[in-house]
Design a protein around this motif. Structure first.
Motif, PDB file in Angstrom:
ATOM      1  N   SER A 188     -50.536  14.554  52.164  1.00 29.32           N
ATOM      2  CA  SER A 188     -49.560  13.874  51.320  1.00 29.32           C
ATOM      3  C   SER A 188     -48.271  13.623  52.104  1.00 29.32           C
ATOM      4  CB  SER A 188     -49.242  14.712  50.078  1.00 29.32           C
ATOM      5  OG  SER A 188     -48.119  14.191  49.397  1.00 29.32           O
ATOM      6  N   PRO A 189     -47.697  12.428  52.003  1.00 28.59           N
ATOM      7  CA  PRO A 189     -46.414  12.147  52.682  1.00 28.59           C
ATOM      8  C   PRO A 189     -45.294  13.094  52.222  1.00 28.59           C
ATOM      9  CG  PRO A 189     -47.426  10.114  51.911  1.00 28.59           C
ATOM     10  CD  PRO A 189     -48.225  11.241  51.319  1.00 28.59           C
ATOM     11  N   ALA A 190     -45.419  13.622  51.000  1.00 31.79           N
ATOM     12  CA  ALA A 190     -44.372  14.499  50.465  1.00 31.79           C
ATOM     13  C   ALA A 190     -44.256  15.801  51.268  1.00 31.79           C
ATOM     14  CB  ALA A 190     -44.654  14.810  49.003  1.00 31.79           C
ATOM     15  N   TRP A 191     -45.371  16.240  51.871  1.00 37.52           N
ATOM     16  CA  TRP A 191     -45.380  17.500  52.610  1.00 37.52           C
ATOM     17  C   TRP A 191     -44.325  17.502  53.721  1.00 37.52           C
ATOM     18  CZ3 TRP A 191     -46.894  22.367  52.439  1.00 37.52           C
ATOM     19  CH2 TRP A 191     -47.008  23.116  53.618  1.00 37.52           C
ATOM     20  N   SER A 192     -44.241  16.414  54.440  1.00 34.56           N
ATOM     21  CA  SER A 192     -43.323  16.350  55.595  1.00 34.56           C
ATOM     22  C   SER A 192     -41.855  16.276  55.191  1.00 34.56           C
ATOM     23  CB  SER A 192     -43.680  15.149  56.480  1.00 34.56           C
ATOM     24  OG  SER A 192     -43.528  13.939  55.750  1.00 34.56           O
ATOM     25  N   THR A 193     -41.594  16.067  53.896  1.00 30.25           N
ATOM     26  CA  THR A 193     -40.198  16.028  53.438  1.00 30.25           C
ATOM     27  C   THR A 193     -39.641  17.408  53.142  1.00 30.25           C
ATOM     28  OG1 THR A 193     -40.694  15.841  51.052  1.00 30.25           O
ATOM     29  CG2 THR A 193     -40.700  13.798  52.349  1.00 30.25           C
ATOM     30  N   LEU A 194     -40.502  18.430  53.092  1.00 29.79           N
ATOM     31  CA  LEU A 194     -40.055  19.777  52.734  1.00 29.79           C
ATOM     32  C   LEU A 194     -39.168  20.383  53.820  1.00 29.79           C
ATOM     33  CD1 LEU A 194     -43.396  21.199  51.281  1.00 29.79           C
ATOM     34  CD2 LEU A 194     -41.328  20.663  49.977  1.00 29.79           C
ATOM     35  N   SER A 197     -48.816  23.227  42.582  1.00 29.31           N
ATOM     36  CA  SER A 197     -48.481  21.822  42.365  1.00 29.31           C
ATOM     37  C   SER A 197     -47.565  21.393  43.495  1.00 29.31           C
ATOM     38  CB  SER A 197     -47.779  21.624  41.017  1.00 29.31           C
ATOM     39  OG  SER A 197     -47.095  20.390  40.979  1.00 29.31           O
ATOM     40  N   LEU A 198     -48.032  20.471  44.329  1.00 34.19           N
ATOM     41  CA  LEU A 198     -47.191  20.013  45.436  1.00 34.19           C
ATOM     42  C   LEU A 198     -45.923  19.353  44.900  1.00 34.19           C
ATOM     43  CD1 LEU A 198     -46.720  19.684  48.437  1.00 34.19           C
ATOM     44  CD2 LEU A 198     -48.108  17.588  48.384  1.00 34.19           C
ATOM     45  N   GLU A 199     -46.047  18.675  43.779  1.00 37.01           N
ATOM     46  CA  GLU A 199     -44.875  18.061  43.154  1.00 37.01           C
ATOM     47  C   GLU A 199     -43.821  19.113  42.816  1.00 37.01           C
ATOM     48  OE1 GLU A 199     -43.740  15.378  39.194  1.00 37.01           O
ATOM     49  OE2 GLU A 199     -45.825  15.792  39.678  1.00 37.01           O
ATOM     50  N   LYS A 200     -44.285  20.263  42.272  1.00 38.78           N
ATOM     51  CA  LYS A 200     -43.358  21.349  41.937  1.00 38.78           C
ATOM     52  C   LYS A 200     -42.733  21.949  43.201  1.00 38.78           C
ATOM     53  CE  LYS A 200     -41.551  24.727  39.408  1.00 38.78           C
ATOM     54  NZ  LYS A 200     -40.393  24.502  38.517  1.00 38.78           N
ATOM     55  N   VAL A 201     -43.542  22.116  44.234  1.00 42.82           N
ATOM     56  CA  VAL A 201     -43.031  22.662  45.494  1.00 42.82           C
ATOM     57  C   VAL A 201     -41.962  21.737  46.076  1.00 42.82           C
ATOM     58  CG1 VAL A 201     -43.621  23.335  47.859  1.00 42.82           C
ATOM     59  CG2 VAL A 201     -45.180  23.902  45.987  1.00 42.82           C
ATOM     60  N   VAL A 202     -42.213  20.433  46.048  1.00 50.18           N
ATOM     61  CA  VAL A 202     -41.242  19.464  46.553  1.00 50.18           C
ATOM     62  C   VAL A 202     -39.956  19.525  45.729  1.00 50.18           C
ATOM     63  CG1 VAL A 202     -40.759  17.000  46.823  1.00 50.18           C
ATOM     64  CG2 VAL A 202     -42.986  17.925  47.521  1.00 50.18           C
ATOM     65  N   GLU A 203     -40.107  19.677  44.433  1.00 52.30           N
ATOM     66  CA  GLU A 203     -38.935  19.781  43.550  1.00 52.30           C
ATOM     67  C   GLU A 203     -38.092  21.004  43.887  1.00 52.30           C
ATOM     68  OE1 GLU A 203     -38.186  20.848  38.873  1.00 52.30           O
ATOM     69  OE2 GLU A 203     -39.921  19.597  39.361  1.00 52.30           O
ATOM     70  N   GLU A 204     -38.746  22.142  44.149  1.00 47.16           N
ATOM     71  CA  GLU A 204     -38.032  23.376  44.473  1.00 47.16           C
ATOM     72  C   GLU A 204     -37.538  23.380  45.920  1.00 47.16           C
ATOM     73  OE1 GLU A 204     -37.134  25.802  42.575  1.00 47.16           O
ATOM     74  OE2 GLU A 204     -38.212  25.314  40.726  1.00 47.16           O
ATOM     75  N   ASP A 205     -38.267  22.710  46.804  1.00 48.56           N
ATOM     76  CA  ASP A 205     -37.920  22.570  48.220  1.00 48.56           C
ATOM     77  C   ASP A 205     -37.561  23.912  48.865  1.00 48.56           C
ATOM     78  OD1 ASP A 205     -37.590  21.281  50.625  1.00 48.56           O
ATOM     79  OD2 ASP A 205     -35.497  20.743  50.240  1.00 48.56           O
ATOM     80  N   PRO A 206     -38.548  24.795  49.043  1.00 48.99           N
ATOM     81  CA  PRO A 206     -38.262  26.123  49.613  1.00 48.99           C
ATOM     82  C   PRO A 206     -37.800  26.058  51.065  1.00 48.99           C
ATOM     83  CG  PRO A 206     -40.630  25.716  49.509  1.00 48.99           C
ATOM     84  CD  PRO A 206     -39.975  24.589  48.759  1.00 48.99           C
ATOM     85  N   ASP A 207     -36.993  27.051  51.434  1.00 46.61           N
ATOM     86  CA  ASP A 207     -36.541  27.175  52.822  1.00 46.61           C
ATOM     87  C   ASP A 207     -37.657  27.671  53.736  1.00 46.61           C
ATOM     88  OD1 ASP A 207     -33.612  26.678  52.361  1.00 46.61           O
ATOM     89  OD2 ASP A 207     -33.886  28.426  51.063  1.00 46.61           O
ATOM     90  N   MET A 208     -38.552  28.479  53.164  1.00 46.78           N
ATOM     91  CA  MET A 208     -39.651  29.045  53.937  1.00 46.78           C
ATOM     92  C   MET A 208     -40.917  29.019  53.082  1.00 46.78           C
ATOM     93  SD  MET A 208     -37.749  32.363  55.691  1.00 46.78           S
ATOM     94  CE  MET A 208     -38.821  32.413  57.125  1.00 46.78           C
ATOM     95  N   ILE A 209     -42.056  28.859  53.746  1.00 45.79           N
ATOM     96  CA  ILE A 209     -43.350  28.920  53.077  1.00 45.79           C
ATOM     97  C   ILE A 209     -44.179  29.996  53.760  1.00 45.79           C
ATOM     98  CG2 ILE A 209     -45.523  27.703  52.651  1.00 45.79           C
ATOM     99  CD1 ILE A 209     -43.870  25.110  52.450  1.00 45.79           C
TER     100      ILE A 209
END
Length: 297
Positions: A247-253, A213-225
């Motif tokens: 998704s625009p959210a990707w670039s906010t990580l 879930s990209l929404e969940k990933v954005v919420e957790e905001d990992p330091d590394m993927i």
């Protein structure tokens, strides 16, 4: 696992099936790349193996029979080799049990995901090929190498909050997230990282994965993927474009902004590297703690 005075060996595999080997096997067919490496690392040999790229074939196994891809083994070719033992993977090959049973061929299925699997299987395979002690030294060497890696990074751990990581498992058709009971998940634990999927309910059809879930990933905001991909890297990148990058959210990580999205080599993180498991640990450690490995190429 019991060895009788007459040389018979009773083996219980990871599916709970009991096999009696009348003698030390001389014609072994191996259906999994990880188990093939383990067998050869312990001084054993096989008469058949699955299709592998040249760089993944153990020395000495180049010219033995090819019985097809490990996900689609050619059973007729296996039988034609007249094996006295077949070694398979619990997940991929248990469907072959009835066929090999009907042919009276001993067949053991072994898990090969985590570090403890490596140690347990090394002892079992060593016993099967006639020398359990053959496994003791390489296991001790593996443990020492892992300890050395941990000592290298200890000076950097604790100076900051544990790094948070997301580990994507990408096929051409979908994306899931690796839990702690996978190779990159366990290696992350060993390195003191926080996996965003740890403790998250698993998929019903796959206990090693949780839903993406990209929404969940954005919420957790990992330091590394970290990205583990099946098949060509380009296909995985296309999947990421569809499910994430558009998704625009990707670039906010944070990981994206800091250029910390890393594709992991499949020979170290999709397949278990066996008695070279330390190579998987060191590979990830160098990404996370690069300063600790300035003296290592």
């Amino acid at each position: 696992m019991e060895k009788e005075a007459n040389g018979k060996l009773t083996v219980t595999d990871d599916l709970g099936n009991v096999m009696i080997l009348e003698k030390t096997p001389e014609r072994i067919v191996v259906l999994s790349p990880s188990h093939l490496n383990l067998l050869y690392d312990l001084g054993g040999e096989a008469v058949g193996r699955t299709t592998l790229s040249p760089d993944r074939i153990p020395e000495g196994a180049e010219d033995i029979a090819d019985i097809g891809h490990h996900t689609n083994v050619n059973v007729e070719e296996v039988l034609a080799l007249d094996p006295d033992l077949v070694i398979g993977n619990t997940t991929l090959h248990k469907k072959l049990i009835p066929i090999l049973e009907d042919s009276h061929i001993p067949f053991i299925n072994l898990d090969m995901i985590l570090l403890e699997d490596v140690k347990r299987n090394a002892k079992l395979v060593g016993e099967v090929i006639g020398d359990r002690e053959q496994a003791e030294e390489p296991i001790a060497e593996l443990e020492l190498k892992i300890t050395t890696i941990q000592e290298k990074i200890n000076q950097y751990r604790g100076k900051e909050e544990p790094k948070k990581v997301a580990i994507f498992n990408i096929t051409p058709n979908n994306v899931t997230v690796n839990r702690e009971n996978t190779i990159p998940g366990e290696v992350s634990q060993i390195l003191g990282l926080t996996n965003i999927a740890e403790g998250v309910p698993a998929l019903e059809e796959n206990p090693t994965q949780t839903a993406f879930s990209l929404e969940k990933v954005v919420e957790e905001d990992p330091d590394m993927i970290f990205v583990v991909h099946h098949g060509e890297k380009s296909k995985a990148e296309e999947r990421m474009d569809i499910d994430m990058k558009n998704s625009p959210a990707w670039s906010t990580l944070t990981a994206v902004q800091n250029d910390q999205v890393h594709f992991l080599p499949e020979n170290l993180f999709l397949s278990n590297s066996g008695l070279n498991y330390d190579e998987s640990i060191q590979y990830l450690a160098k990404l996370v703690y690069p300063k600790a490995f300035n003296d290592v190429e």
